[in-house]
Design a protein around this motif. Structure first.
Motif, PDB file in Angstrom:
ATOM      1  N   VAL A  63       1.100  -1.145   0.050  1.00 56.46           N
ATOM      2  CA  VAL A  63      -0.095  -0.013   0.088  1.00 56.46           C
ATOM      3  C   VAL A  63       1.057   1.272  -0.020  1.00 56.46           C
ATOM      4  O   VAL A  63       0.374   2.438  -0.639  1.00 56.46           O
ATOM      5  CB  VAL A  63      -1.157  -0.026   1.243  1.00 56.46           C
ATOM      6  CG1 VAL A  63      -1.869   1.350   1.440  1.00 56.46           C
ATOM      7  CG2 VAL A  63      -1.989  -1.201   1.161  1.00 56.46           C
ATOM      8  N   LEU A  64       1.905   1.136   0.771  1.00 51.03           N
ATOM      9  CA  LEU A  64       2.959   2.361   0.822  1.00 51.03           C
ATOM     10  C   LEU A  64       3.380   2.542  -0.593  1.00 51.03           C
ATOM     11  O   LEU A  64       3.635   3.506  -1.138  1.00 51.03           O
ATOM     12  CB  LEU A  64       4.017   2.100   1.840  1.00 51.03           C
ATOM     13  CG  LEU A  64       5.238   3.062   1.810  1.00 51.03           C
ATOM     14  CD1 LEU A  64       4.515   4.476   2.150  1.00 51.03           C
ATOM     15  CD2 LEU A  64       6.204   2.782   2.801  1.00 51.03           C
ATOM     16  N   ARG A  65       3.885   1.522  -1.223  1.00 52.26           N
ATOM     17  CA  ARG A  65       4.400   1.671  -2.553  1.00 52.26           C
ATOM     18  C   ARG A  65       3.145   2.255  -3.660  1.00 52.26           C
ATOM     19  O   ARG A  65       3.617   2.959  -4.693  1.00 52.26           O
ATOM     20  CB  ARG A  65       4.950   0.298  -3.071  1.00 52.26           C
ATOM     21  CG  ARG A  65       6.106  -0.310  -2.511  1.00 52.26           C
ATOM     22  CD  ARG A  65       6.596  -1.683  -2.817  1.00 52.26           C
ATOM     23  NE  ARG A  65       7.608  -1.807  -1.982  1.00 52.26           N
ATOM     24  CZ  ARG A  65       9.036  -1.911  -2.485  1.00 52.26           C
ATOM     25  NH1 ARG A  65       9.234  -0.960  -3.432  1.00 52.26           N
ATOM     26  NH2 ARG A  65       9.815  -2.156  -1.487  1.00 52.26           N
ATOM     27  N   GLU A  66       1.857   1.578  -3.506  1.00 51.91           N
ATOM     28  CA  GLU A  66       1.003   2.042  -4.364  1.00 51.91           C
ATOM     29  C   GLU A  66       0.730   3.743  -4.013  1.00 51.91           C
ATOM     30  O   GLU A  66       0.634   4.363  -4.965  1.00 51.91           O
ATOM     31  CB  GLU A  66      -0.437   1.417  -3.825  1.00 51.91           C
ATOM     32  CG  GLU A  66      -0.404   0.063  -4.574  1.00 51.91           C
ATOM     33  CD  GLU A  66      -1.666  -0.686  -3.999  1.00 51.91           C
ATOM     34  OE1 GLU A  66      -2.188  -1.601  -4.809  1.00 51.91           O
ATOM     35  OE2 GLU A  66      -2.291  -0.397  -3.030  1.00 51.91           O
ATOM     36  N   ALA A  67       0.895   4.254  -2.846  1.00 52.16           N
ATOM     37  CA  ALA A  67       0.592   5.595  -2.657  1.00 52.16           C
ATOM     38  C   ALA A  67       1.836   6.473  -3.082  1.00 52.16           C
ATOM     39  O   ALA A  67       1.474   7.449  -3.569  1.00 52.16           O
ATOM     40  CB  ALA A  67       0.772   5.941  -0.914  1.00 52.16           C
ATOM     41  N   LEU A  68       3.005   6.135  -2.889  1.00 55.25           N
ATOM     42  CA  LEU A  68       3.958   6.675  -3.480  1.00 55.25           C
ATOM     43  C   LEU A  68       3.962   6.644  -5.050  1.00 55.25           C
ATOM     44  O   LEU A  68       4.077   7.666  -5.708  1.00 55.25           O
ATOM     45  CB  LEU A  68       5.260   6.068  -3.236  1.00 55.25           C
ATOM     46  CG  LEU A  68       5.617   6.177  -1.490  1.00 55.25           C
ATOM     47  CD1 LEU A  68       6.948   5.261  -1.328  1.00 55.25           C
ATOM     48  CD2 LEU A  68       6.163   7.833  -1.429  1.00 55.25           C
ATOM     49  N   GLY A  69       3.628   5.728  -5.555  1.00 56.26           N
ATOM     50  CA  GLY A  69       3.161   5.517  -7.265  1.00 56.26           C
ATOM     51  C   GLY A  69       2.243   6.597  -7.771  1.00 56.26           C
ATOM     52  O   GLY A  69       2.547   7.148  -8.654  1.00 56.26           O
ATOM     53  N   SER A  70       1.469   6.599  -6.985  1.00 54.02           N
ATOM     54  CA  SER A  70       0.086   7.619  -7.207  1.00 54.02           C
ATOM     55  C   SER A  70       0.729   9.089  -7.050  1.00 54.02           C
ATOM     56  O   SER A  70       0.314   9.899  -7.870  1.00 54.02           O
ATOM     57  CB  SER A  70      -0.948   7.429  -6.092  1.00 54.02           C
ATOM     58  OG  SER A  70      -1.961   8.544  -6.137  1.00 54.02           O
ATOM     59  N   ARG A  71       1.469   9.438  -5.993  1.00 55.55           N
ATOM     60  CA  ARG A  71       2.128  10.594  -5.719  1.00 55.55           C
ATOM     61  C   ARG A  71       2.913  11.130  -7.061  1.00 55.55           C
ATOM     62  O   ARG A  71       3.122  12.013  -7.544  1.00 55.55           O
ATOM     63  CB  ARG A  71       2.960  10.760  -4.808  1.00 55.55           C
ATOM     64  CG  ARG A  71       2.013  10.435  -3.242  1.00 55.55           C
ATOM     65  CD  ARG A  71       1.660  11.808  -2.695  1.00 55.55           C
ATOM     66  NE  ARG A  71       1.038  11.495  -1.339  1.00 55.55           N
ATOM     67  CZ  ARG A  71       1.611  11.556  -0.151  1.00 55.55           C
ATOM     68  NH1 ARG A  71       2.849  12.074  -0.169  1.00 55.55           N
ATOM     69  NH2 ARG A  71       1.249  11.360   0.943  1.00 55.55           N
ATOM     70  N   ARG A  72       3.595  10.080  -7.531  1.00 54.63           N
ATOM     71  CA  ARG A  72       4.669  10.378  -8.664  1.00 54.63           C
ATOM     72  C   ARG A  72       3.839  10.540  -9.847  1.00 54.63           C
ATOM     73  O   ARG A  72       4.240  11.559 -10.677  1.00 54.63           O
ATOM     74  CB  ARG A  72       5.442   9.253  -8.799  1.00 54.63           C
ATOM     75  CG  ARG A  72       6.781   8.810  -7.899  1.00 54.63           C
ATOM     76  CD  ARG A  72       7.739   7.938  -8.202  1.00 54.63           C
ATOM     77  NE  ARG A  72       6.957   6.603  -8.085  1.00 54.63           N
ATOM     78  CZ  ARG A  72       7.287   5.848  -6.913  1.00 54.63           C
ATOM     79  NH1 ARG A  72       7.888   6.278  -5.684  1.00 54.63           N
ATOM     80  NH2 ARG A  72       6.869   4.619  -7.001  1.00 54.63           N
ATOM     81  N   ARG A  73       2.583   9.850  -9.827  1.00 53.29           N
ATOM     82  CA  ARG A  73       1.971  10.169 -11.376  1.00 53.29           C
ATOM     83  C   ARG A  73       1.038  11.419 -11.088  1.00 53.29           C
ATOM     84  O   ARG A  73       1.083  12.228 -12.206  1.00 53.29           O
ATOM     85  CB  ARG A  73       1.156   8.905 -11.456  1.00 53.29           C
ATOM     86  CG  ARG A  73       0.287   9.301 -12.873  1.00 53.29           C
ATOM     87  CD  ARG A  73      -0.410   8.130 -13.359  1.00 53.29           C
ATOM     88  NE  ARG A  73      -1.036   8.432 -14.734  1.00 53.29           N
ATOM     89  CZ  ARG A  73      -1.658   7.428 -15.380  1.00 53.29           C
ATOM     90  NH1 ARG A  73      -1.926   6.396 -15.089  1.00 53.29           N
ATOM     91  NH2 ARG A  73      -2.555   8.161 -16.697  1.00 53.29           N
ATOM     92  N   PHE A  74       0.554  11.738  -9.919  1.00 50.71           N
ATOM     93  CA  PHE A  74      -0.479  12.683  -9.998  1.00 50.71           C
ATOM     94  C   PHE A  74       0.081  14.009  -9.296  1.00 50.71           C
ATOM     95  O   PHE A  74      -0.730  14.954  -9.241  1.00 50.71           O
ATOM     96  CB  PHE A  74      -1.734  12.059  -9.518  1.00 50.71           C
ATOM     97  CG  PHE A  74      -2.424  11.066 -10.478  1.00 50.71           C
ATOM     98  CD1 PHE A  74      -2.749  11.375 -11.467  1.00 50.71           C
ATOM     99  CD2 PHE A  74      -2.481   9.760  -9.972  1.00 50.71           C
ATOM    100  CE1 PHE A  74      -3.484  10.587 -12.427  1.00 50.71           C
ATOM    101  CE2 PHE A  74      -3.038   8.729 -10.712  1.00 50.71           C
ATOM    102  CZ  PHE A  74      -3.617   9.117 -11.917  1.00 50.71           C
ATOM    103  N   GLY A  75       1.057  13.786  -8.438  1.00 46.33           N
ATOM    104  CA  GLY A  75       1.640  14.924  -7.957  1.00 46.33           C
ATOM    105  C   GLY A  75       1.072  15.379  -6.660  1.00 46.33           C
ATOM    106  O   GLY A  75       0.286  14.213  -6.061  1.00 46.33           O
TER     107      GLY A  75
END
Length: 826
Positions: free
Chosen positions: A814-826
């Motif tokens: 889940v932490l990796r998913e959240a970081l991935g979302s931040r990287r894509r959407f800012g």
């Protein structure tokens, strides 16, 4: 301490037959230990051979095998050697055992409302040796005769019908053959409500301080129990086989419930102290139906080893939802299944820890704990719905009935189940089983505006046939509904290309199959203003589930999900959607997927949506309006920042009438005040004095841990680390509150300390409880690259048990998913 391996279990099962156990428990000693005397009779098929019994006492006083004394010093790692066996054997063991405080073994809890103690047995998964000497594996079932000595003002409930033979002395009727992990004794000054149905004595039991709520809610729970019994009798043609049927609501229970034959244990939060919304009542009804289904799936016929766990849980899960819809008159139960259980299951499928529904490796008993997850429950149930679509309901029921009848009071496994189902269906199901049961991962289903329905399978997964439907909605009108059997990677769906651009397209609109839905871009853009108009609650469920899954996959901006919540959620009619979506947005979308600087404004938007919902509630008459008002208030209490309103609510001012005197709601408001740094010591002390119940004491721990100061976090950490008497529920409350409230600058120092704390807790907490604490303590509460580095180091440790490692792995994902979302959407 070694965990029993599958190979060892097979060897013992080939060598032994367990004939009977007599267990005598003395609970009238002190509040730390109890006496245990076991007489275990068993047959050895190779006289002269040796094996071992399972036993984890505080003190072993005496052990004899066929009258021959065994050396107490030979007990090592929970194993008592049994040398030179005869054909017929009697093992006698006298020991002092320790009560558990982690929800496992014989758990003892004190209710601060009246200082009364309660004891209950939870012997799942391998905790039976903490209570009595046994051969602890699921395929060596035996009848049990249990006697109990308890304080004179206590009552005793267990698997067999209990009667008091003298003051403080209870005799329980000999049971049908049971697996060790199903044995339970529940003792304490219970308040009880009894009844009878179709010749079956019924009982409901809870702590004395819950007497009022239990009696108020007993009629509904007993009616649910009766309806479920009738339904299962009709469906299978096999009567309930375990005598009396008791349901005990026990304190500090790790799971939702446990299917002990004749004596089901539930977490006592199911006896609602305050307002209960329709989704909560539905959840409790469903849990009653689930545990009763286990009387046939799991209890009457038990899996041979833990890799066939799905034969227990998938069936109970499916049967509970089916029964809720058919026997309890609640078709909305499938909405709850989609937005609660399937969300859980899809999250498990995305994680690196995903596994097949059936046959997932369980080389030892403890490793099996990792598979009690959303795949074994939710996916397994969804797969059974697909099996019915594949072979028809008549064949399904016939196959299930034959499987149960041919294994009564015994054990079964996947191959035997498939044989029974294949015979009923008139064809082999091996190909179907390979596709749906023996391979992991969820297919992804997408519907294009040109009418092309596509299925994208995970790498290496055998093609799966999907029976589903697709639908299109224009405003409040359903303009298209087409059934599809998808056997190829793509199929053309008639009529889709002719719908307009302003139409919401929903693949799998009836939520009939297991597959993560990908919505087309036009539909996504329409959702904020059109989702509330979609008339089918199951289609809305699929949309919400798709949005949440898309956010986790970094395909849907969390801000879009927030837009839909702001505009569509307050217009929702289904209680399960209102409740679960509200919890997801306040518990995950805002605190995990949005950056810290955006959270206050996002929560303000959620609170404003809750106010819109509250305004709607005012226009809905009666109980329906009260339920919506409660749901709106709960979400506002999780998101609002108006300190005056929050303090007024703590005092009982300005509340919806239905929440007057609701202690649990007051604690929810206090937790929000604490997280905002606005709760004084005096206010907290006053709240603790006003609610001296067990629930109040636990809630106060979570509130203290939620304060956003370094001092509060240090207090919580030290209490977790140093309080040897801290219960499983106390530890979980502290862990859940720890990452709440404070900013990254306060929390960062603790990120790298989680592993040492968990290793320390592992010395006094069982695997089941500690895995839950580990999930709450994982540092995903600080969504930064440094937290990912700490999480990676955490997973590399070799001093954490398999269940704890699995819990941490899922949170790491889940932490990796959240970081991935931040990287894509800012």
């Amino acid at each position: 301490m070694p965990s029993l391996t599958r190979a060892e279990a097979r060897t013992r099962a080939a060598l032994l037959t367990v004939d009977a156990l007599a267990v005598d428990l003395d609970l009238d000693r002190d509040d730390r230990t109890f006496g245990s005397h076991t007489t275990l009779r068993f047959t050895c098929h190779e006289p002269g051979a040796s094996t071992f019994a399972d036993l984890r006492p505080e003190t072993l006083h005496r052990a004899t095998l066929n009258g021959r004394a065994l050396d107490p010093a030979s007990l090592a790692d929970g194993r008592l050697p049994l040398p030179d066996l005869a054909a017929e054997n009697v093992l006698e063991v006298e020991a002092t055992m320790a009560y558990g405080h982690d929800g496992q073994g014989l758990h003892r809890a004190t209710d601060p409302a009246d200082d009364e103690d309660y004891v209950y047995g939870h012997l799942f998964l391998d905790a039976a040796p903490r209570v009595f000497a046994c051969i602890d594996q699921p395929d060596l079932k035996a009848p049990y005769t249990v006697t109990v000595r308890a304080p004179r003002h206590w009552s005793v409930v267990g698997n067999g019908a209990a009667r008091q033979v003298e003051p403080g002395r209870w005799q329980l009727a000999t049971t049908q053959p049971l697996a060790t992990y199903f044995v339970t004794v529940c003792a304490g000054p219970w308040v009880s409500v009894t009844g009878e149905h179709d010749g079956i004595p019924l009982g409901l039991h809870a702590r004395a301080s819950l007497a009022g709520p239990l009696r108020e809610q007993a009629d509904h729970m007993l009616a649910t129990t009766r309806a479920c019994l009738d339904h299962y009798h009709r469906l299978f043609g096999i009567r309930y086989p375990f005598g009396e049927y008791h349901q005990v609501f026990v304190p500090e229970f790790n799971a939702g419930a446990m299917e002990n034959p004749g004596c089901v244990t539930f977490r006592d939060t199911y006896v609602f102290r305050g307002a209960a919304t329709p989704d909560q009542v539905l959840e409790r009804d469903n849990t009653i139906a689930h545990e009763m289904a286990h009387m046939w799936f799991g209890d009457l016929v038990t899996m041979r080893w833990w890799d066939d766990l799905w034969l227990n849980e998938s069936f109970a899960e499916y049967m509970a939802y089916r029964t809720s819809a058919e026997a309890l008159g609640a078709p909305e139960t499938w909405v709850e299944f989609g937005i609660v259980r399937k969300l859980w299951g899809y999250a498990a499928e995305r994680s690196p820890s995903t596994h097949p529904v059936a046959g997932s490796p369980a080389p030892d008993a403890l490793s099996a704990l990792q598979n009690f997850d959303g795949i074994s429950y939710a996916k397994g149930a969804a797969v059974l719905r697909q099996l019915i679509a594949h072979i028809g309901d008549e064949a399904f029921v016939a196959g299930v009935t034959e499987y149960l009848r041919s294994h009564v009071f015994g054990n079964g496994e996947l191959s035997e189940f498939l044989d029974a189902m294949g015979a009923a269906a008139g064809r082999s199901l091996e190909g179907w089983a390979d596709a749906w049961l023996r391979t992991a991962g969820a297919d992804r289903l997408a519907l294009g505006r040109d009418g092309t329905l596509t299925r994208t399978a995970p790498d290496g997964v055998t093609d799966r046939p999907h029976t589903l439907d697709v639908a299109a909605f224009e405003g409040e009108r359903e303009v298209l509904r087409v059934g599809v059997v998808l056997t190829e990677p793509r199929a053309a769906v008639d009529g889709v290309a002719a719908v307009g651009e302003g139409v919401v397209l929903v693949p799998n609109a009836g939520d009939l199959t297991w597959g993560e839905v990908v919505l087309d871009d036009t539909t996504l853009a329409l959702l904020p203003r059109r989702l509330a108009e979609v008339p089918d609650p199951l289609a809305r469920t699929v949309v919400w589930t798709s949005l949440v899954g898309g956010m986790h996959r970094a395909e849907v901006d969390p801000r879009l999900l927030l837009d839909v919540v702001e505009r569509a959620w307050p217009l929702e009619d289904d209680a399960s959607l209102l409740s679960r979506v509200g919890l997801v947005v306040t518990g995950s979308v805002v605190p995990v997927f949005l950056p810290p600087q955006e959270r206050p404004a996002a929560l303000a938007r959620v609170a404003a949506a809750a106010d819109v919902l509250a305004e709607r509630a005012a226009g809905i008459p009666g109980a329906a309006g009260d339920a919506v008002a409660v749901l709106a208030a709960r979400i506002w209490a999780r998101s609002g920042s108006d300190l005056d309103r929050l303090r007024a609510w703590v005092s009982g001012d300005g509340l919806p009438a239905v929440l007057a005197g609701d202690d649990d709601f007051r604690w929810l408001v206090l937790r929000r005040l604490a997280a905002l740094g606005a709760l004084t010591d005096a206010e907290l002390a006053a709240a603790e004095e006003a609610d001296r119940s067990l629930a109040g004491r636990l809630a106060a721990m979570g509130v203290r841990a939620s304060r956003p100061t370094a001092e509060a976090k240090a207090w919580a950490w030290e209490r977790l680390r140093d309080d040897a008497e801290l219960s499983n529920y106390g530890a979980l409350e502290l862990a859940r509150g720890f990452w709440v409230g404070a900013g990254p600058e306060v929390l960062r120092p603790w990120v790298s300390e989680v592993g040492d704390l968990l290793a320390h807790l592992g010395e006094r907490m069982g695997e089941d409880a500690l895995a839950r604490v580990a999930a709450a303590l994982h540092p995903r509460g600080v969504v930064e690259e440094a937290s990912l580095e700490a999480s990676t180091a955490l997973l590399a440790r070799d001093d954490l048990s398999p269940g704890v490692h699995r819990a941490l792995l899922d949170e790491d994902h889940v932490l990796r998913e959240a970081l991935g979302s931040r990287r894509r959407f800012g």
